[in-house]
Design a protein around this motif. Structure first.
Motif, PDB file in Angstrom:
ATOM      1  N   HIS A  88     -29.291  27.075  78.280  1.00  0.00           N
ATOM      2  CA  HIS A  88     -30.166  26.762  79.198  1.00  0.00           C
ATOM      3  C   HIS A  88     -31.213  25.723  78.628  1.00  0.00           C
ATOM      4  O   HIS A  88     -32.369  25.555  79.007  1.00  0.00           O
ATOM      5  CB  HIS A  88     -30.833  27.886  79.675  1.00  0.00           C
ATOM      6  CG  HIS A  88     -30.283  29.019  80.306  1.00  0.00           C
ATOM      7  ND1 HIS A  88     -29.827  28.763  81.568  1.00  0.00           N
ATOM      8  CD2 HIS A  88     -29.511  30.035  80.042  1.00  0.00           C
ATOM      9  CE1 HIS A  88     -28.941  30.055  81.841  1.00  0.00           C
ATOM     10  NE2 HIS A  88     -28.856  30.786  80.827  1.00  0.00           N
ATOM     11  N   LEU A  89     -30.838  25.198  77.439  1.00  0.00           N
ATOM     12  CA  LEU A  89     -31.469  24.065  76.958  1.00  0.00           C
ATOM     13  C   LEU A  89     -30.830  22.762  77.402  1.00  0.00           C
ATOM     14  O   LEU A  89     -29.440  22.635  77.207  1.00  0.00           O
ATOM     15  CB  LEU A  89     -31.530  24.276  75.322  1.00  0.00           C
ATOM     16  CG  LEU A  89     -32.384  25.571  74.637  1.00  0.00           C
ATOM     17  CD1 LEU A  89     -32.014  25.502  73.390  1.00  0.00           C
ATOM     18  CD2 LEU A  89     -33.753  25.175  74.933  1.00  0.00           C
ATOM     19  N   ALA A  90     -31.829  21.742  77.293  1.00  0.00           N
ATOM     20  CA  ALA A  90     -31.153  20.379  77.197  1.00  0.00           C
ATOM     21  C   ALA A  90     -30.329  20.235  75.881  1.00  0.00           C
ATOM     22  O   ALA A  90     -30.553  20.692  74.872  1.00  0.00           O
ATOM     23  CB  ALA A  90     -32.277  19.232  77.476  1.00  0.00           C
ATOM     24  N   PRO A  91     -29.332  19.410  76.051  1.00  0.00           N
ATOM     25  CA  PRO A  91     -28.464  18.746  74.994  1.00  0.00           C
ATOM     26  C   PRO A  91     -29.416  18.436  73.658  1.00  0.00           C
ATOM     27  O   PRO A  91     -29.097  19.042  72.529  1.00  0.00           O
ATOM     28  CB  PRO A  91     -27.667  17.786  75.467  1.00  0.00           C
ATOM     29  CG  PRO A  91     -27.524  18.150  76.889  1.00  0.00           C
ATOM     30  CD  PRO A  91     -28.883  18.522  77.272  1.00  0.00           C
ATOM     31  N   THR A  92     -30.594  17.849  73.860  1.00  0.00           N
ATOM     32  CA  THR A  92     -31.137  17.121  72.679  1.00  0.00           C
ATOM     33  C   THR A  92     -31.985  18.648  72.026  1.00  0.00           C
ATOM     34  O   THR A  92     -32.107  18.761  70.732  1.00  0.00           O
ATOM     35  CB  THR A  92     -32.264  16.346  73.005  1.00  0.00           C
ATOM     36  OG1 THR A  92     -33.150  16.750  74.367  1.00  0.00           O
ATOM     37  CG2 THR A  92     -31.473  14.930  73.341  1.00  0.00           C
ATOM     38  N   CYS A 119     -35.320  15.719  66.091  1.00  0.00           N
ATOM     39  CA  CYS A 119     -35.781  16.716  67.214  1.00  0.00           C
ATOM     40  C   CYS A 119     -36.821  16.231  68.439  1.00  0.00           C
ATOM     41  O   CYS A 119     -37.287  15.236  68.216  1.00  0.00           O
ATOM     42  CB  CYS A 119     -36.805  17.930  66.672  1.00  0.00           C
ATOM     43  SG  CYS A 119     -35.732  19.028  65.751  1.00  0.00           S
ATOM     44  N   GLN A 120     -36.443  16.511  69.606  1.00  0.00           N
ATOM     45  CA  GLN A 120     -37.115  15.752  70.828  1.00  0.00           C
ATOM     46  C   GLN A 120     -38.594  16.100  70.570  1.00  0.00           C
ATOM     47  O   GLN A 120     -39.281  15.199  70.812  1.00  0.00           O
ATOM     48  CB  GLN A 120     -36.623  16.765  72.030  1.00  0.00           C
ATOM     49  CG  GLN A 120     -37.101  16.028  73.199  1.00  0.00           C
ATOM     50  CD  GLN A 120     -36.316  16.515  74.602  1.00  0.00           C
ATOM     51  OE1 GLN A 120     -35.700  17.289  74.390  1.00  0.00           O
ATOM     52  NE2 GLN A 120     -36.920  15.956  75.713  1.00  0.00           N
ATOM     53  N   SER A 121     -39.126  17.193  70.069  1.00  0.00           N
ATOM     54  CA  SER A 121     -40.242  17.533  70.016  1.00  0.00           C
ATOM     55  C   SER A 121     -40.695  17.389  68.457  1.00  0.00           C
ATOM     56  O   SER A 121     -39.560  17.528  67.653  1.00  0.00           O
ATOM     57  CB  SER A 121     -40.601  19.073  70.266  1.00  0.00           C
ATOM     58  OG  SER A 121     -40.327  19.248  71.772  1.00  0.00           O
TER      59      SER A 121
END
Length: 139
Positions: free
Chosen positions: A112-116, A51-53
Protein backbone atom coordinates in the motif's frame (compact mmCIF):
# COMPACT_ATOMS: atom_id res chain seq x y z
CA UNK A 1 15.03 -11.02 23.01
CA UNK A 2 16.50 -11.99 19.63
CA UNK A 3 15.96 -9.98 16.46
CA UNK A 4 13.80 -12.78 15.07
CA UNK A 5 11.68 -12.76 18.23
CA UNK A 6 11.26 -8.98 18.04
CA UNK A 7 10.22 -9.31 14.40
CA UNK A 8 7.67 -11.99 15.26
CA UNK A 9 6.31 -9.85 18.09
CA UNK A 10 5.77 -6.97 15.65
CA UNK A 11 4.13 -9.25 13.10
CA UNK A 12 1.83 -10.62 15.81
CA UNK A 13 0.87 -7.10 16.87
CA UNK A 14 0.17 -6.03 13.29
CA UNK A 15 -1.81 -9.23 12.76
CA UNK A 16 -4.35 -8.02 15.30
CA UNK A 17 -5.56 -5.40 12.84
CA UNK A 18 -8.07 -6.33 10.16
CA UNK A 19 -7.07 -3.94 7.39
CA UNK A 20 -4.05 -2.03 6.18
CA UNK A 21 -5.34 1.38 7.33
CA UNK A 22 -5.44 0.15 10.93
CA UNK A 23 -1.92 -1.25 10.52
CA UNK A 24 -0.71 2.11 9.21
CA UNK A 25 -2.28 3.89 12.19
CA UNK A 26 -0.40 1.51 14.49
CA UNK A 27 2.90 2.05 12.65
CA UNK A 28 2.42 5.84 12.80
CA UNK A 29 1.89 5.44 16.55
CA UNK A 30 5.18 3.54 16.84
CA UNK A 31 6.92 6.46 15.14
CA UNK A 32 5.39 8.93 17.56
CA UNK A 33 6.63 6.86 20.53
CA UNK A 34 10.26 6.78 19.38
CA UNK A 35 12.90 8.50 21.44
CA UNK A 36 13.14 12.03 20.03
CA UNK A 37 16.17 12.72 17.89
CA UNK A 38 18.07 15.87 18.95
CA UNK A 39 17.61 18.71 16.48
CA UNK A 40 21.39 18.94 15.93
CA UNK A 41 21.39 15.32 14.69
CA UNK A 42 18.85 16.12 11.99
CA UNK A 43 21.56 17.13 9.53
CA UNK A 44 22.96 16.07 6.16
CA UNK A 45 25.46 13.70 7.81
CA UNK A 46 22.58 11.59 9.16
CA UNK A 47 20.24 11.96 6.21
CA UNK A 48 19.36 8.76 4.33
CA UNK A 49 19.74 9.78 0.72
CA UNK A 50 17.25 8.53 -1.85
CA UNK A 51 14.14 8.63 0.32
CA UNK A 52 11.13 10.64 -0.85
CA UNK A 53 10.80 12.13 2.64
CA UNK A 54 13.66 13.31 4.77
CA UNK A 55 14.83 10.50 7.05
CA UNK A 56 17.64 10.89 9.54
CA UNK A 57 19.47 7.99 11.15
CA UNK A 58 22.12 8.18 13.84
CA UNK A 59 23.88 5.27 15.49
CA UNK A 60 26.16 5.02 18.48
CA UNK A 61 28.10 2.09 19.89
CA UNK A 62 27.61 1.47 23.61
CA UNK A 63 28.73 -1.58 25.59
CA UNK A 64 29.11 -3.71 22.46
CA UNK A 65 25.65 -2.82 21.13
CA UNK A 66 24.43 -0.48 18.41
CA UNK A 67 21.95 2.18 19.52
CA UNK A 68 19.84 3.88 16.87
CA UNK A 69 18.00 7.18 16.80
CA UNK A 70 15.88 8.11 13.80
CA UNK A 71 13.41 10.72 12.65
CA UNK A 72 11.54 11.80 9.55
CA UNK A 73 9.52 14.76 8.34
CA UNK A 74 6.77 12.30 7.31
CA UNK A 75 4.68 10.49 9.95
CA UNK A 76 4.36 7.29 7.91
CA UNK A 77 8.08 7.21 7.09
CA UNK A 78 8.92 7.83 10.74
CA UNK A 79 6.67 4.89 11.61
CA UNK A 80 8.41 2.69 9.06
CA UNK A 81 11.87 3.43 10.40
CA UNK A 82 10.47 2.89 13.90
CA UNK A 83 9.85 -0.74 12.89
CA UNK A 84 13.54 -1.18 12.10
CA UNK A 85 14.68 0.70 15.21
CA UNK A 86 12.48 -1.46 17.40
CA UNK A 87 13.94 -4.64 15.90
CA UNK A 88 17.61 -3.64 15.59
CA UNK A 89 18.24 -1.21 18.45
CA UNK A 90 20.46 -2.46 21.27
CA UNK A 91 21.78 -5.43 19.29
CA UNK A 92 25.37 -6.41 18.49
CA UNK A 93 26.80 -5.44 15.11
CA UNK A 94 27.07 -9.13 14.12
CA UNK A 95 23.42 -9.80 14.99
CA UNK A 96 22.36 -6.79 12.90
CA UNK A 97 24.56 -7.71 9.96
CA UNK A 98 23.20 -11.26 9.81
CA UNK A 99 19.55 -10.30 10.45
CA UNK A 100 16.99 -11.12 7.78
CA UNK A 101 14.92 -7.97 7.50
CA UNK A 102 12.35 -9.38 5.10
CA UNK A 103 9.82 -9.32 7.97
CA UNK A 104 8.72 -5.95 6.57
CA UNK A 105 7.40 -7.77 3.50
CA UNK A 106 5.27 -9.93 5.81
CA UNK A 107 3.59 -6.91 7.42
CA UNK A 108 1.42 -6.32 4.35
CA UNK A 109 2.23 -2.62 4.51
CA UNK A 110 4.53 -2.46 1.50
CA UNK A 111 1.74 -3.24 -0.98
CA UNK A 112 0.00 0.00 0.00
CA UNK A 113 3.05 2.25 -0.32
CA UNK A 114 4.03 4.23 -3.37
CA UNK A 115 7.04 2.59 -5.08
CA UNK A 116 9.35 5.37 -3.89
CA UNK A 117 8.30 4.83 -0.27
CA UNK A 118 8.65 1.06 -0.62
CA UNK A 119 12.18 1.61 -1.94
CA UNK A 120 12.87 3.77 1.11
CA UNK A 121 12.36 0.70 3.32
CA UNK A 122 15.26 -1.01 1.55
CA UNK A 123 17.40 2.12 1.94
CA UNK A 124 16.62 2.28 5.67
CA UNK A 125 17.54 -1.38 6.21
CA UNK A 126 20.74 -0.97 4.19
CA UNK A 127 21.78 2.15 6.11
CA UNK A 128 21.12 0.52 9.48
CA UNK A 129 23.27 -2.46 8.49
CA UNK A 130 25.97 -0.09 7.20
CA UNK A 131 26.07 1.70 10.56
CA UNK A 132 26.42 -1.68 12.29
CA UNK A 133 29.23 -2.64 9.92
CA UNK A 134 31.07 0.55 10.88
CA UNK A 135 31.04 -0.66 14.51
CA UNK A 136 31.77 -4.34 13.82
CA UNK A 137 35.53 -3.97 14.18
CA UNK A 138 35.07 -2.41 17.63
CA UNK A 139 32.98 -5.27 18.98
Amino acid sequence: MSIAAKQQELLDELGLFQDWTERYEYVIGLGRKMTPMPEESRNSEHLIKGCQSQVWLDATFENGKVRYLADSDSVITKGMIALFVRVLDDETPDAILTADLSFVDQTGLKEHLAPTRANALNLMATQMKQRALNFASQA
